[in-house]
Scaffold this motif. Structure first.
Motif, PDB file in Angstrom:
ATOM      1  N   UNK A  11     -26.224   0.838  20.320  1.00 59.21           N
ATOM      2  CA  UNK A  11     -25.374   2.197  20.638  1.00 59.21           C
ATOM      3  C   UNK A  11     -23.986   1.883  21.605  1.00 59.21           C
ATOM      4  N   UNK A  12     -24.671   1.049  22.683  1.00 55.23           N
ATOM      5  CA  UNK A  12     -23.478   0.843  23.779  1.00 55.23           C
ATOM      6  C   UNK A  12     -22.419  -0.051  23.419  1.00 55.23           C
ATOM      7  N   UNK A  13     -22.412  -0.778  22.337  1.00 56.82           N
ATOM      8  CA  UNK A  13     -21.426  -1.499  21.947  1.00 56.82           C
ATOM      9  C   UNK A  13     -20.319  -0.801  21.011  1.00 56.82           C
ATOM     10  N   UNK A  14     -20.808   0.405  20.545  1.00 59.72           N
ATOM     11  CA  UNK A  14     -19.824   0.960  19.315  1.00 59.72           C
ATOM     12  C   UNK A  14     -18.792   1.935  20.110  1.00 59.72           C
ATOM     13  N   UNK A  15     -18.701   2.247  21.318  1.00 54.50           N
ATOM     14  CA  UNK A  15     -17.598   2.855  21.767  1.00 54.50           C
ATOM     15  C   UNK A  15     -16.364   1.892  21.817  1.00 54.50           C
ATOM     16  N   UNK A  16     -16.817   0.779  22.354  1.00 49.49           N
ATOM     17  CA  UNK A  16     -15.646  -0.285  22.534  1.00 49.49           C
ATOM     18  C   UNK A  16     -15.069  -0.612  21.097  1.00 49.49           C
ATOM     19  N   UNK A  17     -16.016  -0.923  20.124  1.00 51.98           N
ATOM     20  CA  UNK A  17     -15.820  -1.394  19.057  1.00 51.98           C
ATOM     21  C   UNK A  17     -14.688  -0.104  18.116  1.00 51.98           C
ATOM     22  N   UNK A  32     -11.156  -6.463  25.306  1.00 53.49           N
ATOM     23  CA  UNK A  32     -10.731  -6.497  23.904  1.00 53.49           C
ATOM     24  C   UNK A  32     -11.170  -7.944  23.310  1.00 53.49           C
ATOM     25  N   UNK A  33     -11.054  -8.900  24.341  1.00 57.34           N
ATOM     26  CA  UNK A  33     -11.693 -10.156  23.817  1.00 57.34           C
ATOM     27  C   UNK A  33     -13.133 -10.223  23.542  1.00 57.34           C
ATOM     28  N   UNK A  34     -13.738  -9.324  24.180  1.00 58.68           N
ATOM     29  CA  UNK A  34     -15.239  -9.473  23.740  1.00 58.68           C
ATOM     30  C   UNK A  34     -15.469  -8.571  22.322  1.00 58.68           C
ATOM     31  N   UNK A  35     -14.654  -7.605  21.878  1.00 56.76           N
ATOM     32  CA  UNK A  35     -14.664  -7.105  20.450  1.00 56.76           C
ATOM     33  C   UNK A  35     -14.204  -8.180  19.596  1.00 56.76           C
ATOM     34  N   UNK A  63     -15.763   7.582  23.597  1.00 58.74           N
ATOM     35  CA  UNK A  63     -16.449   7.932  22.539  1.00 58.74           C
ATOM     36  C   UNK A  63     -15.858   9.360  22.058  1.00 58.74           C
ATOM     37  N   UNK A  64     -15.440  10.099  22.827  1.00 59.03           N
ATOM     38  CA  UNK A  64     -15.057  11.239  22.319  1.00 59.03           C
ATOM     39  C   UNK A  64     -13.395  11.268  21.525  1.00 59.03           C
ATOM     40  N   UNK A  65     -12.783   9.925  21.872  1.00 60.60           N
ATOM     41  CA  UNK A  65     -11.615   9.540  21.114  1.00 60.60           C
ATOM     42  C   UNK A  65     -11.678   9.038  19.781  1.00 60.60           C
TER      43      UNK A  65
END
Length: 530
Positions: free
Chosen positions: A106-112, A1-4, A48-50
């Protein structure tokens, strides 16, 4: 979360200074084994499914920073008494957020998507994923075809392109001494593994031939499906397993599709026509027939159940004699083989990607000393094999003596300076004048159509060995540079000539990350078949 929070703060122009953020990001990159790439595929697909399916996501109010209102909280609304500038990403119009999110990998979008409900909703926008498919995997017109059949760009990225991104690029199959060259690419709406085959002997300047070995698509049940393409009965069930980093394996689950009604004889005739472009009756040389039959028996036993190891294209430097890369070359009764030409300081090296029972794939077939150029004599003298051999062997003896002096103890270093080798001069700067070239009488050449002028010649050695790679020996020869796409090598011991021509195919995802990684790969390739 800190990363986001750090990502969003950077996009909003608030938070830490750029220099501090850069140091923080560098530290995170060093401490993360996945390099912010989310190598745990199962976890990423779950996340990503969520993004679309989770009905009750956390609200932005629950993700607000702990500081007071208006202090730049991640999703908090701006204080009415605060400055007019946006205090969080939520204050930006949705269309601007789409543009911002589209620029992220694209690898950053799921956490975002975990930051808040609004982010997750915006990340359902097809524009974002369409841009990721285009920029990261080169897909353009194919996306329109995909959307007409009801497949989303997000599903394509999440379920196909991203999970299988690790197998894109060049690979060498483990097929004993024969090796090979596999290129895995995004091809239309598929990921396809193309086996590259040299043209039929001895047409070395013809384009490469390609044969699909497997493909991955999402036509069935909206999930990635692996199919084996080997054989002559069409696609059938297959599997791909990632063994470890820079290595993967393929498996066919229906090998009966590889069989032909006429049995092994029909399979051999078909293979011979594809591999050599002729029938066995057309090949009169008995030894060549034995080599061909041996290769068929050895390679067909794998049934496309193979292990592949990653290979890289060599780095290119302005000082290189010519652009390094892949070349096709003639190897006598073994037919055409693929080699990789690379430059290492004052040396050029040609490594086999395909091989034979004498010198297998992965071995250093040619080594050229660029500090020892050879000035060719007149055409009449060039036709005399004894004269050319005497010239090159003189350079060979000088090179051997210099090598012994370098390897001698330090007390003998006083006499290490040796005179320039006979027939050699310093490499002249600039483009040299072409000089006439002709093969000596008695030298066998599979391809009689070779250039009659050359730019430069250098002393080099070629690797020869007995069957089964027994008694390997480096023997002297002459490296002949014709132009930027062709060179040759005269094997003095064998009295034969190999002509090499560049592969013109585009090979994405294949460039070496560094010279150190490339040289480590070369060492590993030799160990695979030693």
């Amino acid at each position: 979360m800190l990363l986001q929070m750090a990502v969003c703060a950077r996009l909003c122009g608030v938070g830490q200074s750029r220099r501090c953020r850069r140091r923080q990001r560098h530290s995170q990159d060093q401490n993360s084994d996945s390099e912010v790439d989310m190598d745990d595929e199962e976890e990423e697909e779950r996340v990503v499914g969520k993004m679309k399916d989770e009905p009750n996501g956390s609200s932005c109010q629950n993700r607000r920073g702990a500081g007071p209102s208006g202090a730049g909280g991640l999703c908090g609304s701006a204080d009415s008494a605060g400055p007019p500038h946006p205090q969080s990403l939520l204050d930006l119009p949705p269309e601007l957020l789409v543009q911002i999110f589209s620029s992220l990998p694209g690898t950053a979008l799921p956490n975002l998507a975990l930051v808040c409900k609004k982010f997750r909703q915006i990340l359902n926008t097809e524009t974002i994923w369409r841009r990721r498919c285009t920029e990261e995997f080169g897909m353009r017109d194919d996306l329109r075809k995909m959307e007409t059949v009801g497949m989303s760009s997000r599903d394509l990225y999440v379920k196909l392109l991203h999970p299988y991104r690790h197998i894109l690029g060049l690979w060498q199959p483990d097929i004993g001494p024969y090796g090979g060259l596999l290129n895995v690419v995004v091809d239309g709406l598929f990921i396809i593994g193309w086996m590259y085959l040299p043209p039929h002997d001895p047409r070395v300047e013809d384009p490469m031939r390609r044969r699909p070995l497997f493909r991955i698509h999402m036509w069935e049940k909206n999930k990635a499906t692996v199919e084996c393409m080997y054989g002559h009965k069409g696609p059938h069930k297959g599997d791909i397993q990632t063994v470890k980093k820079d290595e993967f394996s393929t498996k066919c689950n229906q090998t009966d599709h590889h069989r032909m009604p006429g049995g092994r004889q029909e399979e051999f005739r078909t293979w011979l026509e594809e591999e050599w472009g002729r029938t066995l009756e057309d090949i009169f040389h008995e030894h060549m027939q034995e080599l061909i039959l041996m290769k068929f028996i050895y390679t067909s036993q794998y049934d496309n159940c193979l292990t592949y190891r990653r290979i890289y294209l060599p780095p290119c430097l302005p000082s290189d004699l010519l652009q390094p890369g892949l070349f096709k070359g003639t190897y006598g009764s073994h037919g055409l083989e693929i080699i990789m030409l690379s430059f290492h300081g004052s040396n050029a090296k040609a490594t086999k990607l395909t091989g034979d029972p004498n010198v297998p794939a992965g071995q250093l077939t040619l080594e050229v000393d660029l500090n020892r150029p050879v000035r060719l004599p007149d055409l009449e003298t060039q036709r005399n094999m004894e004269e050319l051999s005497r010239l090159v062997r003189g350079v060979h003896e000088e090179a051997q003596s210099a090598s012994q002096v370098r390897d001698a103890p330090a007390e003998g270093a006083e006499g290490s300076d040796s005179a320039p080798p006979a027939g050699a001069e310093g490499v002249e700067p600039g483009e040299p004048e072409p000089q006439p070239f002709v093969l000596p009488l008695g030298v066998m050449a599979r391809n009689e159509v070779y250039p009659r002028t050359c730019k430069k010649c250098f002393y080099g050695t070629g690797l020869i060995a007995g069957h089964g790679f027994t008694s390997p020996e480096r023997t002297p020869g002459l490296f002949v540079l014709f132009d930027g796409d062709r060179f040759g090598f005269i094997w003095l011991e064998l009295k034969s000539f190999s002509l090499y021509s560049r592969l013109s195919d585009q090979l994405p995802h294949a460039q070496a990350p560094s010279m150190q990684r490339f040289e480590a790969m070369l060492r590993n390739m030799q160990s695979w078949t030693s």
